[in-house]
Design a protein around this motif. Sequence first.
Motif, short mmCIF file in Angstrom:
data_model
loop_
_atom_site.label_atom_id
_atom_site.label_comp_id
_atom_site.label_asym_id
_atom_site.label_seq_id
_atom_site.Cartn_x
_atom_site.Cartn_y
_atom_site.Cartn_z
N LEU A 107 -3.22 73.65 26.27
CA LEU A 107 -3.32 72.58 25.28
C LEU A 107 -2.60 72.96 23.99
N ASP A 108 -2.65 74.25 23.64
CA ASP A 108 -1.91 74.72 22.47
C ASP A 108 -0.41 74.61 22.71
N MET A 109 0.01 74.95 23.93
CA MET A 109 1.44 74.95 24.25
C MET A 109 2.03 73.55 24.12
N VAL A 110 1.28 72.55 24.58
CA VAL A 110 1.82 71.18 24.57
C VAL A 110 1.45 70.42 23.30
N ASP A 111 0.83 71.12 22.31
CA ASP A 111 0.44 70.46 21.05
C ASP A 111 -0.28 69.15 21.34
N PHE A 112 -1.35 69.25 22.11
CA PHE A 112 -2.01 68.04 22.62
C PHE A 112 -2.41 67.08 21.50
N GLY A 113 -2.79 67.62 20.35
CA GLY A 113 -3.17 66.75 19.23
C GLY A 113 -2.04 65.87 18.75
N HIS A 114 -0.79 66.30 19.00
CA HIS A 114 0.36 65.52 18.54
C HIS A 114 0.67 64.32 19.43
N THR A 115 -0.12 64.17 20.50
CA THR A 115 0.03 62.97 21.32
C THR A 115 -0.23 61.72 20.48
N LEU A 116 -0.96 61.90 19.37
CA LEU A 116 -1.21 60.79 18.44
C LEU A 116 0.08 60.17 17.93
N PHE A 117 1.18 60.98 17.95
CA PHE A 117 2.46 60.46 17.47
C PHE A 117 2.89 59.23 18.25
N GLY A 118 2.79 59.32 19.57
CA GLY A 118 3.34 58.26 20.41
C GLY A 118 2.36 57.16 20.78
N ASN B 44 6.57 71.55 7.72
CA ASN B 44 5.55 71.35 8.76
C ASN B 44 4.52 70.33 8.33
N PHE B 45 4.15 70.37 7.05
CA PHE B 45 3.20 69.39 6.52
C PHE B 45 3.78 67.98 6.63
N ALA B 46 5.06 67.85 6.26
CA ALA B 46 5.71 66.54 6.31
C ALA B 46 5.89 66.05 7.74
N SER B 47 6.32 66.95 8.63
CA SER B 47 6.66 66.56 9.99
C SER B 47 5.45 66.29 10.87
N PHE B 48 4.39 67.07 10.68
CA PHE B 48 3.27 66.99 11.62
C PHE B 48 1.94 66.58 11.02
N LYS B 49 1.79 66.64 9.72
CA LYS B 49 0.53 66.25 9.10
C LYS B 49 0.55 64.79 8.66
N ILE B 50 1.40 64.49 7.69
CA ILE B 50 1.39 63.12 7.18
C ILE B 50 2.21 62.17 8.05
N CYS C 92 14.21 56.13 15.91
CA CYS C 92 14.75 56.60 14.62
C CYS C 92 13.70 57.37 13.83
N TRP C 93 12.45 56.95 13.96
CA TRP C 93 11.36 57.67 13.28
C TRP C 93 11.24 59.10 13.82
N ILE C 94 11.23 59.23 15.13
CA ILE C 94 11.15 60.56 15.76
C ILE C 94 12.39 61.38 15.41
N ALA C 95 13.57 60.78 15.50
CA ALA C 95 14.81 61.51 15.21
C ALA C 95 14.82 62.01 13.77
N GLY C 96 14.26 61.22 12.86
CA GLY C 96 14.24 61.62 11.46
C GLY C 96 13.42 62.85 11.20
N PHE C 97 12.19 62.89 11.74
CA PHE C 97 11.37 64.07 11.44
C PHE C 97 11.76 65.26 12.31
N ASP C 98 12.34 65.01 13.49
CA ASP C 98 12.80 66.13 14.32
C ASP C 98 14.01 66.80 13.67
N THR C 99 14.89 66.01 13.07
CA THR C 99 16.03 66.58 12.34
C THR C 99 15.55 67.42 11.16
N MET C 100 14.58 66.89 10.44
CA MET C 100 14.00 67.63 9.31
C MET C 100 13.39 68.95 9.79
N GLU D 236 7.66 61.98 2.35
CA GLU D 236 8.15 63.11 3.14
C GLU D 236 9.45 63.66 2.57
N HIS D 237 10.34 62.76 2.20
CA HIS D 237 11.66 63.18 1.72
C HIS D 237 11.62 63.65 0.26
#
Length: 283
Positions: free
Chosen positions: A10-21, A260-266, A171-179, A247-248
């Motif tokens: 669960l740590d490896m796949v960042d299961f909590g980040h499923t909330l993104f999609g 990390n705070f910008a990309s994964f928290k807020i 575009c939302w995903i691409a933006g924070f992944d680039t950051m 974020e920016h």
Amino acid sequence: MGLSKVKHYLDMVDFGHTLFGLPFAYLGAFLARDGIPSAYQLIWITVAMISARTAALSLNRLIDLPFDKANPRTSEWVLPSGRLAPTKVWVGVFILLVILFYSAAQLNQLCLKLAPLAVIVLWGYSYTKRFTWWCHLILGLAIGIGTVGSWIAITGTFDWQPFVLGMAVACWIAGFDTMYACQDIEFDRKQGLYSIPARFGEKGALIFSAVFHAFTVVFLVASGLILNMGIWYFTGVAIATAVLVYEHIIVRPGDLSRVNFASFKINRYVGLIIFIMSLVDIL
């Protein structure tokens, strides 16, 4: 698999980040129904999304394992550090793909027919960093198809309207992944890997990130106009835009301390805000 191994997985796949999609996936379903989908449909959409996202991230970890071992930033992650065997992760991938296909079959035949295409996109993304710096947008497209898939899960038809919302997600995903990728500029250059930060540097990458997020807002507005959404939806877009702007503000060239705070928290609140305000609008 013991409890410790499950935790490592669960740590490896960042299961909590499923909330993104998930919020945008649910939004595709609610907009297609113009109301609340059945519990049956929501359950299988959820299972399909979680299995697809978890399989995709597992594949990414497996395919990038040699690079993750060599990168000081990622060498202590679960797979590179040896806390989980790659063979077990591969078994997990194929189990998850079976679950994905079964979930698609429970929704409708078109979902089942399109499931192999989704797997190709999700699997293929992990190789894109080897030949194109557009890999961030391809990641976004891989996640954005979840919104389109949820629409199809409800309607059983291949319509053009959800693709506009899907592009907002891409575009939302691409933006924070680039950051986020700005942390690996030197490593990517040494390894010959392609990324926007490696190609254009930190300043250029953050400009790309801002442009991607600007297009996110454009596509969200366009989607609302196409689907005749009301004031609550557009209020949600305005709030989400403020989050992206923030974020920016906190991540600037020469100061990645809060990336990390910008990309994964807020950042996770963007989809949630849009979904909640859209739900108020629909109801």
